[in-house]
Design a protein around this motif. Structure first.
Motif: not given
Length: 241
Positions: A200-222
């Motif tokens: 997370a410090i020396f070789n961080a990846g990327k993720v879009s905020r909309i993907n995070v929102g989609h995953f959180m919504a999917s956790l809630i509804t699925d």
């Protein structure tokens, strides 16, 4: 389904709200500045806007707000300004998590309420043996000393792990750990891992905020997805990054 979202006016929280509304769920939001919300929210019958600062609400008020909610999601974070980083409240995310969980518990609901916390990949899941390098340990140690929001994120997740735990009847939880957050307009392919697959410090990846929102919504509804990840701290990366 009715979902309470705190931190809804933030860059990620707003994406979560939009995902839930698109799926025709009932959503409640607690925001300090409702005038900053999109106009489409203010005329949406599925959205209830509560104008307040969460930590200034009484225990009774919070209990009433969550009494009919099937899920609670926190996308709270500190503003990246001097006041936001070093001013009060120093434990915004932790105190909000604790008070929301206490409110859920006080209502004695018949079925568990889902609690989804947006956290950070810079925070280790101490329930697992997640190895990190000595150099990263040093950097994290400095972050704890210099950046109060990092400690706040750690303590919020620790509260869920140690105080709510794995066998809490009123509450089931997931702490979502995004890597480096970026802005994109559309949901893209993303991958979920139980632990970080890169530093997370020396070789961080990327993720879009909309993907995070989609995953959180999917956790809630699925419910199937929820059963897979409840009581864990999954890490999310966009596959295109």
């Amino acid at each position: 389904m009715t979902v309470l979202v705190v931190g809804a006016s933030g860059s990620t929280g707003s994406k979560l709200v939009e995902q839930l509304l698109a799926e025709k769920h009932k959503v409640k939001v607690i925001v300090r500045s409702p005038e900053k919300l999109p106009e489409s929210w203010t005329i949406n019958d599925d959205l209830q806007i509560i104008s307040a600062s969460l930590l200034e609400l009484s225990d009774t008020e919070i209990s009433t707000i969550v009494s009919d909610c099937n899920a609670v999601a926190s996308c709270l974070g500190h503003n990246m300004s001097w006041k936001g980083i070093y001013g009060k409240p120093r434990r915004l995310v932790t105190d909000a998590t604790r008070r929301l969980c206490n409110a859920v518990t006080s209502n004695n609901l018949q079925s568990p309420t889902k609690f989804v916390l947006m956290n950070t990949t810079g925070n280790r899941n101490r329930d697992l043996n997640e190895p990190i390098s000595f150099a990263q340990k040093c950097v994290i140690g400095l972050l704890r000393l210099l950046l109060p929001p990092h400690v706040d994120n750690e303590k919020a997740a620790d509260y869920l792990r140690t105080q709510i735990g794995q066998n809490n009847n009123p509450i089931e939880w997931v702490a979502v750990r995004p890597d480096g957050l970026i802005n994109e307009e559309e949901v893209t392919d993303y991958e979920i891992h139980s632990s970080p697959i890169r530093s997370a410090i020396f070789n961080a990846g990327k993720v879009s905020r909309i993907n995070v929102g989609h995953f959180m919504a999917s956790l809630i509804t699925d419910d199937t997805l929820w059963e897979k990840w409840k009581g864990q701290m999954p890490v999310i990366y966009s596959t295109s990054h």
